[in-house]
Every structure is written in structure tokens, then in C-alpha cells.
Motif scaffolding. Sequence first.
Motif, PDB file in Angstrom:
ATOM      1  N   GLY A 151       0.831  -1.218   0.102  1.00 46.84           N
ATOM      2  CA  GLY A 151      -0.053  -0.042  -0.183  1.00 46.84           C
ATOM      3  C   GLY A 151       0.936   1.110   0.126  1.00 46.84           C
ATOM      4  N   HIS A 152       2.173   1.061  -0.267  1.00 48.14           N
ATOM      5  CA  HIS A 152       2.908   2.459  -0.337  1.00 48.14           C
ATOM      6  C   HIS A 152       2.725   2.931  -1.561  1.00 48.14           C
ATOM      7  N   PHE A 153       1.459   3.557  -1.770  1.00 45.52           N
ATOM      8  CA  PHE A 153       1.266   4.653  -3.210  1.00 45.52           C
ATOM      9  C   PHE A 153       1.856   5.950  -2.692  1.00 45.52           C
ATOM     10  N   ASN A 154       2.234   6.251  -1.593  1.00 44.65           N
ATOM     11  CA  ASN A 154       3.071   7.659  -1.485  1.00 44.65           C
ATOM     12  C   ASN A 154       4.370   7.309  -2.237  1.00 44.65           C
ATOM     13  N   TRP A 155       4.832   6.076  -2.621  1.00 44.93           N
ATOM     14  CA  TRP A 155       6.097   6.010  -3.516  1.00 44.93           C
ATOM     15  C   TRP A 155       5.725   6.946  -4.824  1.00 44.93           C
ATOM     16  N   ILE A 156       4.392   6.901  -5.390  1.00 46.20           N
ATOM     17  CA  ILE A 156       4.049   7.663  -6.684  1.00 46.20           C
ATOM     18  C   ILE A 156       4.397   9.020  -6.434  1.00 46.20           C
ATOM     19  N   SER A 157       4.092   9.525  -5.165  1.00 49.32           N
ATOM     20  CA  SER A 157       4.065  11.006  -4.887  1.00 49.32           C
ATOM     21  C   SER A 157       5.627  11.165  -4.733  1.00 49.32           C
ATOM     22  N   ALA A 574      -2.746  15.379   5.974  1.00 49.26           N
ATOM     23  CA  ALA A 574      -1.796  16.204   6.553  1.00 49.26           C
ATOM     24  C   ALA A 574      -0.477  16.246   5.375  1.00 49.26           C
ATOM     25  N   SER A 575      -0.446  15.166   4.753  1.00 49.67           N
ATOM     26  CA  SER A 575       0.653  15.131   3.739  1.00 49.67           C
ATOM     27  C   SER A 575       0.445  13.983   2.676  1.00 49.67           C
ATOM     28  N   LEU A 576       1.011  14.003   1.503  1.00 55.24           N
ATOM     29  CA  LEU A 576       1.080  13.141   0.585  1.00 55.24           C
ATOM     30  C   LEU A 576       2.060  11.845   0.812  1.00 55.24           C
ATOM     31  N   HIS A 577       2.625  12.034   1.996  1.00 53.07           N
ATOM     32  CA  HIS A 577       3.694  10.961   2.299  1.00 53.07           C
ATOM     33  C   HIS A 577       3.078  10.121   3.403  1.00 53.07           C
ATOM     34  N   ASN A 593       5.408  12.365  -8.352  1.00 55.12           N
ATOM     35  CA  ASN A 593       6.416  13.389  -8.394  1.00 55.12           C
ATOM     36  C   ASN A 593       6.123  14.514  -7.430  1.00 55.12           C
ATOM     37  N   GLY A 594       5.030  14.722  -6.860  1.00 56.90           N
ATOM     38  CA  GLY A 594       4.590  15.613  -5.961  1.00 56.90           C
ATOM     39  C   GLY A 594       5.295  16.180  -4.902  1.00 56.90           C
ATOM     40  N   LEU A 595       6.005  15.361  -3.963  1.00 57.17           N
ATOM     41  CA  LEU A 595       6.746  15.374  -3.025  1.00 57.17           C
ATOM     42  C   LEU A 595       8.033  15.954  -3.471  1.00 57.17           C
ATOM     43  N   ARG A 596       8.644  15.761  -4.767  1.00 55.16           N
ATOM     44  CA  ARG A 596       9.780  16.269  -4.969  1.00 55.16           C
ATOM     45  C   ARG A 596       9.669  17.870  -5.041  1.00 55.16           C
ATOM     46  N   TYR A 597       8.501  18.178  -5.184  1.00 56.47           N
ATOM     47  CA  TYR A 597       8.497  19.572  -5.238  1.00 56.47           C
ATOM     48  C   TYR A 597       7.756  20.559  -4.094  1.00 56.47           C
ATOM     49  N   ALA A 598       6.677  19.869  -3.591  1.00 58.80           N
ATOM     50  CA  ALA A 598       6.103  20.597  -2.571  1.00 58.80           C
ATOM     51  C   ALA A 598       4.907  19.510  -1.815  1.00 58.80           C
ATOM     52  N   ASP A 599       4.785  19.558  -0.440  1.00 58.10           N
ATOM     53  CA  ASP A 599       3.733  18.705   0.137  1.00 58.10           C
ATOM     54  C   ASP A 599       2.620  19.617   0.270  1.00 58.10           C
ATOM     55  N   LEU A 600       1.505  19.216   0.825  1.00 55.09           N
ATOM     56  CA  LEU A 600       0.329  19.857   0.890  1.00 55.09           C
ATOM     57  C   LEU A 600       0.293  21.185   1.648  1.00 55.09           C
TER      58      LEU A 600
END
Length: 650
Positions: A151-157, A574-577, A593-600
Motif C-alpha cells: 500500500g505504499h502509493f506514497n512512493w508515486i508521490s 496532513a501529507s502526500l507522504h 512526483n508531487g513530493l519532489r516539489y511541495a507537500d500539501l
Amino acid sequence: MHITDYLIRIAEEITDQPLPSFSDLAEFQIWRKQRQTEFHKMIGIETYLHTPRTDLNVTRTGTLQREEFRIEKLYYESLPGLYVAGNLYIPNELDQPAPALLYLCGHSPTQKVSYQEHARRFAQLGFVVLILDTIQFGEVEGIHHGTYRHGHFNWISQGYTPAGAEVWNAIRGLDLLEELPEVDNDCLGVTGNSGGGSMSWWTACADDRIKVVAPSCGTGTIASHIREQTINGHCDCVHPNNPYGRSLIEWGALIAPRPLLIVSPDRDLLFSIDSVRLVYDRLKVLYQNLGFEDAISMMEFRGPHGYSPESRKSVSQWFLRHLKNQEAELEQIADFDGITEAEDDLLVFGGNPPANDRSTSVQDWFIPVAEAGKFAGISSSDELKLAKQKLISDLKAECFATFPEEPVSPSVVVRQQSLDNRNHWHHKISYQTETDIQLNGNVKGRLDTEHFPSPATIYFRSATEYRRQESISALEGLDEKWLKIQLDLRGIGSTSWSPELNWYVRRSLALTGRTVASIRIWDALQGIRAVRSLPHVDEEQIALAGKGEMAVVAMYAALLDGNIDTVILQDAPASLHMPGDGDGLDPATEVMNGLRYADLLDIATLLWPTRVVFLGDRPSFYQKAEDVHRRLGSPGGVWRVKTLAEWRTP
């Protein structure tokens, strides 16, 4: 259009995209270098390629001397603390540097032990061979099965794929081989089976030092993986991160014009033979046009996923021809001799891997992510404007690159008009977001607002809200001068899909450069355009509202639109992570790639001068965003209310 039909359509569109035509080899090499740079970024190794490489710290833990070769048991650090275990096979009595092969293991529990006969046979043929374990299998623990099992779909972010870590480990394996006096550095090849076959593709795409490639059981197309659902059997490492929606065939073209042998059985459960043939046929045309027709071949055989004696001998023949300049008929090439080493004799760590092994956490640090709150120090509107412009540019290029280049017209249609006994009018509407994607919505307003422009709040209904009345009631307490509009984005209402499809849908979308959140963000942007076209809407006063995963959609849509008056957020994550459910049943908030640039937090910060209203409990993790909004003042601001009746709109 049902989500499965949509997935197949876009997967086929990606796969059918023709390769560019080139006037000569020089023009092709310019294109290839550009795409290779992009590929490095896709798999997350660009930073490591452009900084000094750390010491490998090669450590040998034992040697097995055999009649024809010796086996050195060793490990190295591809990055500090990232340990790679392997066996190095060196032929005896070499009188000059020999060609070398990197053998990349598939998903066998004992890896280099299971595949030892391949390394043994290549060594008997005069090749130096480095056979490597992967993360999670073999002697080094870690996680490959992120979205596949955990369930680590945060990897996509994060933009993380185990393919990136494995390719980097392989690249450092090439560094190790180049340091050996027994190796001819101009004659390096790579091969492997299954996951190792896929890694053979990606390593050769990433590193030009590889001169000859022979992947086995690791070839396919995005169309086949999604249409035949072979993706359901694939570990996360099989596919690079794909933010730009590139074709697997286009990635494979990065190997040209180097010798490439594609090996595949015709009854492979994980790779459709028709897709393998398509990859070969398309790449063969490229090789022919470049003048290297003899440098590509395909060996197809009857059988399941794995090798056959003939396929193994074909791989040997390929490397003999292209790395040693030796021609041999298949019947002249011997297969395995039936001799194997005991597992304990080949183990590098002997059951005791290094205590500081960072393989177990590689997914957390391999891809650098943006620091949450990086915009917290903004002190002026000009500073925020510049930061917002830069972030939006990055998001469009690296997170939402697969948004349609030419948006279709929303083409709003009023399906039904009605009145209720509480002096409200209702319109049921539909609007278009992509070709063949029609979505629904409802507009509600007070009778005296029907014939002149009024401010409008768009509420994005979530999957747990099934009734129209329940969705509109989410805006209960909102000033009556505001029109209340409910829009159903994809996966909601009439376009919903059953929960058991979530896992397949989320993983398949990522393979095409999309996510559930990103297609909904696009739907929201189209929905905003649709709403602005309505005659009774004041297009300068539009608010967006969302709950849970739809709060994420509302924030991104407001940022990208750039002209939203207010965003109303309830239960905003709280976060995409954050990892989710192994079956994919958790909220689908991943943004590629969202977390490469900015979190929520940072998305909320840069919404200013859009006003932000937090509805319900106080989410303390957005405090830094609130501080910036307060610092910059009107016309922006942050409100925290229990009900919308407490919020007095200007």
C-alpha cells in the motif's frame, strides 16, 4: 466511459505513438541523449549521476577456487550504507583483460544462488561475471513490493521506484568491474531474467558503458500490461516512474544501436508474447533505419516464464558474437553442466548483514523530497508570487505532464431544471473533461439568483457520499447569495468503479503518467471552466470545497487555476507522504512526483491570495500556511470554523 476502458485507451495511445524518424545516426544520438537525461530523472538517479561517486568500499568475505574459475564473495556500498551483495566469477589463467557481464537476478528468494549456473556457464565461456542480489531478496532486506503488496502509493508521490535503486546498484556494479585488472572496460554486457530482465533494459538505457544487452522475460508494452492486466503480477521494480507518459518502446530505443537480443517464451504469464513481438518489430525498424539491422534479434521459444536450454544458449551465442567476436552454432554451445555450489558457500554475509544496512529504508531517502514548510518564511506578496510561478511550472512539467495539451470544450448541457418548495431552483448538468469523458453535476440557487451572476461554491463530492442531497448539505450554512454546485469527478457517482478495482486502477494509472488524484484535478479544472460558462455564475467569485481526498483535489485545482476566491477544506490530509492500504482501498491522494516539489502544507501556503477556510477540527499541520496568510493579510486569509454559518463572506 468506464475507467478500465479509459485505461486501455490511453495505454494503447501511448504504445501506438511512433518513434521519431532520424536522418542519420548523429541526429538519433542527439535525441537519445535528451531522452536518456529524462530517463535518469524519471528513475531518480540524476542527482547521483551529477555528484562525485562515493567510495564503493568493496569487501571480500571469501573465495572459492574452482578448476575453471574462482568465485569471490563480496559486497559494496552503492551509496553510503546501501549494501549490495554479489558473487564475482573470474576465469582462471586470463592472459589479457576479458569481457565482463553483469547478471541481474529475478525475484527468487535466494537470487545469486538460484541463478548461479548462469554465472558459472558465462565464466566457463571466458567472461568475468558479477551476479548481484536485489533489495528485498537474497541476503539484503528491504522492500520492492511497495504498491504491489504494502500500500505504499506514497512512493508515486515521491517519484520513487525500486527500479531506480536497482539500476543505481547495477551502475555501481559496472564501476566495480571497471576497477578490475581482469576486465576489458570496452566490453561490458548485461543480462538477467524476469525482474532481472527488466533491470537489464533499464540499466542499459541508463548507462552507455553497457555495450551488449540480452533481457529475458522482461519485455512488454504499457498497452499489454494494462489491457491483459499483466501489471497485476508485476513488482514495482519492473517499471520506471513514468511522469511524462512515455512508451516502453521509446525507452527501449535508448539502447540502440547497441546489440540487443530480446528473449521471451510464448506462454509467459507476465509478458504477452504479442507485446514482445511488437517491441521487437518496432525497434527493429529503428535499427534498420540507423544501419544496424544485424544488431537486434529476438529469440522466441515455447514455454512458460523463465528460460529454456535453447534460450540460454542463444544468450551465450549473442555475447560471444558481440563481446568476444566469436561465432558459434547453437549446437556447439554447451548448456549448464549440472554442477552447483551449496547455498552456504555462496553467501556473502553468512546470515549477518551489516547492522547499518540502509537498504531497509532506501525508499525513504533515495529520492530527495522537498522539505515541508519550505515556503514558511515568505514575507511579501512579490516573493510568494515568484515562488508560486516556479512551483506551478514545475508541477505542470513533472507532475501533470500528461494533462491534455489541447483541452476539449467543457460543453455544458443542462439536463433537467426543477424548483423545490423552499424557493430554490435546481439544474442537473453534464460537462466534458476529456474525449468521451462526460461528468455530471448539480446547481442549486435561490430563486432571486437565477437571472443574474452570483458567486458560486463548487463542492467535489467524495466516493462515500452517494446521495445528491447529502453532498449539497455539506455546504449547509453557506451564505444564500452563493450558488451551491456539486460536481462528480471521475470515480464518483455514475463513473464510479467497484472497490476491488482500486489497486489495479491506481497502479495502472501510474504506469501511464497519471494518478486518480491527477485525473480528478484535471476534471476539477474542466469543471471550473464549465461553471464559469454558466450565465448565472459570477466567474470572479468561485469557491472550491472538498473533504478528505477531495480536499487535495480542491487545493491543487485552486493553485493551478489561479483565480479562485476561496477554498473550503474539510478533513484535509496532513501529507502526500503517507502509506495506505495494501488493497488500495485508502484515499487515492497520490500525485506523481508531487513530493519532489511541495507537500500539501506548501500548496496551501501558496494559495494566497485565495482565502482558505478549514471546516471542522483544527488541522495543526497547516499552521505554517496560516502564518504566511496572516503575514500577507488581505485579500487572503485563513479561517477555522465549525460550520460554514460561522464564516461571513465579504
